[in-house]
Design an enzyme around this catalytic site. Structure first.
Site, PDB file in Angstrom:
ATOM      1  N   THR A 204       5.481 -24.957  11.816  1.00  0.00           N
ATOM      2  CA  THR A 204       6.919 -24.779  12.005  1.00  0.00           C
ATOM      3  C   THR A 204       7.265 -24.288  13.409  1.00  0.00           C
ATOM      4  OG1 THR A 204       8.768 -23.338  11.377  1.00  0.00           O
ATOM      5  CG2 THR A 204       6.603 -22.471  10.973  1.00  0.00           C
TER       6      THR A 204
ATOM      7  N   TYR B 229       7.219 -15.357   7.659  1.00  0.00           N
ATOM      8  CA  TYR B 229       7.037 -16.799   7.427  1.00  0.00           C
ATOM      9  C   TYR B 229       6.358 -17.435   8.643  1.00  0.00           C
ATOM     10  CZ  TYR B 229       8.143 -21.750   7.411  1.00  0.00           C
ATOM     11  OH  TYR B 229       8.053 -23.113   7.522  1.00  0.00           O
TER      12      TYR B 229
ATOM     13  N   LYS C  40       2.319 -18.979   9.114  1.00  0.00           N
ATOM     14  CA  LYS C  40       1.974 -20.330   9.597  1.00  0.00           C
ATOM     15  C   LYS C  40       1.093 -20.255  10.841  1.00  0.00           C
ATOM     16  CE  LYS C  40       4.119 -23.019   6.661  1.00  0.00           C
ATOM     17  NZ  LYS C  40       3.500 -24.152   5.975  1.00  0.00           N
TER      18      LYS C  40
ATOM     19  N   HIS D  57      19.948 -24.552   4.162  1.00  0.00           N
ATOM     20  CA  HIS D  57      19.950 -25.375   5.371  1.00  0.00           C
ATOM     21  C   HIS D  57      21.331 -25.955   5.675  1.00  0.00           C
ATOM     22  CE1 HIS D  57      15.592 -25.455   4.329  1.00  0.00           C
ATOM     23  NE2 HIS D  57      15.602 -24.990   5.557  1.00  0.00           N
TER      24      HIS D  57
HETATM   25  N1  UDP Z   1      23.811 -22.283   9.837  1.00  0.00           N
HETATM   26  C1  UDP Z   1      25.152 -21.950   9.737  1.00  0.00           C
HETATM   27  N2  UDP Z   1      25.688 -21.839   8.476  1.00  0.00           N
HETATM   28  C2  UDP Z   1      24.971 -22.065   7.349  1.00  0.00           C
HETATM   29  C3  UDP Z   1      23.607 -22.418   7.465  1.00  0.00           C
HETATM   30  C4  UDP Z   1      23.049 -22.522   8.730  1.00  0.00           C
HETATM   31  O1  UDP Z   1      25.833 -21.729  10.722  1.00  0.00           O
HETATM   32  O2  UDP Z   1      25.529 -21.928   6.244  1.00  0.00           O
HETATM   33  C5  UDP Z   1      23.211 -22.423  11.187  1.00  0.00           C
HETATM   34  C6  UDP Z   1      22.011 -21.513  11.421  1.00  0.00           C
HETATM   35  O3  UDP Z   1      22.437 -20.277  11.933  1.00  0.00           O
HETATM   36  C7  UDP Z   1      21.205 -22.326  12.444  1.00  0.00           C
HETATM   37  C8  UDP Z   1      21.533 -23.778  12.103  1.00  0.00           C
HETATM   38  O4  UDP Z   1      22.711 -23.731  11.306  1.00  0.00           O
HETATM   39  O5  UDP Z   1      21.664 -22.062  13.742  1.00  0.00           O
HETATM   40  C9  UDP Z   1      20.428 -24.455  11.323  1.00  0.00           C
HETATM   41  O6  UDP Z   1      20.078 -23.611  10.254  1.00  0.00           O
HETATM   42  P1  UDP Z   1      19.067 -24.046   9.115  1.00  0.00           P
HETATM   43  O7  UDP Z   1      18.993 -22.932   8.125  1.00  0.00           O
HETATM   44  O8  UDP Z   1      19.442 -25.390   8.612  1.00  0.00           O
HETATM   45  O9  UDP Z   1      17.695 -24.237   9.873  1.00  0.00           O
HETATM   46  P2  UDP Z   1      16.833 -23.232  10.783  1.00  0.00           P
HETATM   47  O10 UDP Z   1      17.210 -23.562  12.200  1.00  0.00           O
HETATM   48  O11 UDP Z   1      17.164 -21.846  10.392  1.00  0.00           O
HETATM   49  O12 UDP Z   1      15.443 -23.615  10.464  1.00  0.00           O
END
Ligand code: UDP
Length: 328
Positions: A116, A140, A144, A188
């Site tokens: 990751t 997490y 990894k 996500h």
């Molecule tokens: N995010 C957001 N609102 C949500 C979920 C995610 O603004 O309800 C933002 C989060 O802060 C990140 C991006 O979307 O900047 C992608 O988040 P995700 O959890 O999909 O993946 P990550 O980058 O954490 O693996």
């Protein structure tokens, strides 16, 4: 070739299994179904088994002449890992060691590992290169990174060859519409945006709007799940051919902000998608973008889905037809 896929009933795993089934590989899936969905595994042999169960794993390896393993089974929620690190070290490390033990017993020495972008923590450079330091900021990411280090030791001591794929933001769904993303709870961005488009959520919360980015929201590198799945097949083929261990980033090289994702989803769905500013999520780096040059050059990997609109269109097809995920 007989390939064992651990975690094959999950979002990434089910797409890997589908791609493998389209080649002439024989697929054996192992999943404890804590998070995965049996219906997501579209073929091959299936075993409902936890990797912590040494006896059962041993039986599976005795029954099938496994030649390579694609190891995806893991817990993967950053926030949960901070609250319950034991669960993450137990499932991602200890159970993973069990798998390695059985592999060595049966002289299976090819492993593709799902790693990751979280291994980098707060990146020092954008785009992020594989040679950048691994400084994860949560259990997490650490679980990894530690597993990658363990694989390095097993290579040196037992000649177990591995390819570790450091995923950035996997998104979208197989174009058949048969399989897609279904997490409980969903955390996500893209599925949450599309659930809001469907009216299953009232509004989307934008986690932070004053980051030092072009529109104040976080930028991420979204890679289509089928492109990501295909990289696993290239990795297995490469282990066959070159028998060399490597670590690769797996992203698109493009970055999109949270607002850009929402706007693109509005265009794709034709729906309003209410979104409101909210608190930052602790530990979210402002920008994460991969350099995927290394995997392109060394494995010949290429993207087939290279724009965000297409990625979201494939995700929308899945969510619209399966509003309750696999329960639909
Ligand atoms: N995010 C957001 N609102 C949500 C979920 C995610 O603004 O309800 C933002 C989060 O802060 C990140 C991006 O979307 O900047 C992608 O988040 P995700 O959890 O999909 O993946 P990550 O980058 O954490 O693996």
């Amino acid at each position: 070739m007989n390939i064992l896929v651990t975690g094959g009933a999950g979002y990434v795993g089910s797409h890997v299994v589908k791609e493998l089934l389209e080649t002439d590989q024989r697929v054996i899936t192992v999943d404890n179904l804590n998070k995965g969905h049996r219906e997501a595994v579209l073929g091959g042999e299936f075993y409902h088994c936890d990797l912590a169960d040494y006896q059962e794993l041993h039986k599976i390896f005795s029954r099938h002449e496994i030649e390579a393993v694609i190891h995806l089974a893991a817990d993967s929620l950053v926030g949960e890992s901070v609250e319950t690190p034991h669960k993450y070290y137990q499932n991602n490390l200890a159970a993973g060691l069990n798998l390695l033990e059985v592999m060595l017993e049966f002289s299976v020495k090819k492993l593709v590992f799902s790693s990751t972008a979280a291994v980098y923590g707060e990146p020092r450079n954008i785009p992020i290169q594989e040679s950048d330091p691994g400084e994860p900021t949560n259990p997490y990411g650490r679980s990894k990174l530690f597993y990658e280090k363990i694989l390095g030791d097993y290579d040196r001591a037992y000649e177990l060859k591995f390819i570790s794929l450091r995923y950035f933001n996997a998104a979208g769904a197989d174009t058949s519409g048969q399989i897609g993303e279904d997490h409980d709870p969903e955390t996500h961005l893209i599925p949450l945006v599309l659930q809001t488009a469907l009216g299953r959520r009232q509004q989307l919360e934008i986690y932070g709007t004053d980051y030092d980015t072009r529109d104040g929201t976080c930028i991420r590198d979204y890679i289509h799940i089928t492109d990501l799945a295909r990289a696993h097949i290239l990795a297995v083929e490469d282990l066959e051919k070159r028998d060399e261990s490597s670590i690769y980033n797996l992203g698109s090289g493009d970055g999109f902000s949270v607002r850009e994702v929402i706007d693109t989803a509005r265009k794709v769905t034709g729906r309003e998608i209410p979104a409101v500013p909210a608190e930052k999520r602790p530990g979210d780096p402002p920008v994460l973008i991969a350099s995927s040059e290394k995997i392109r050059e060394e494995l010949g990997w290429q993207r087939c889905y290279d724009d965000l609109e297409t990625i979201i269109t494939t995700a929308w097809k899945w969510h619209k037809n399966n509003p309750e995920g696999y329960r639909s």
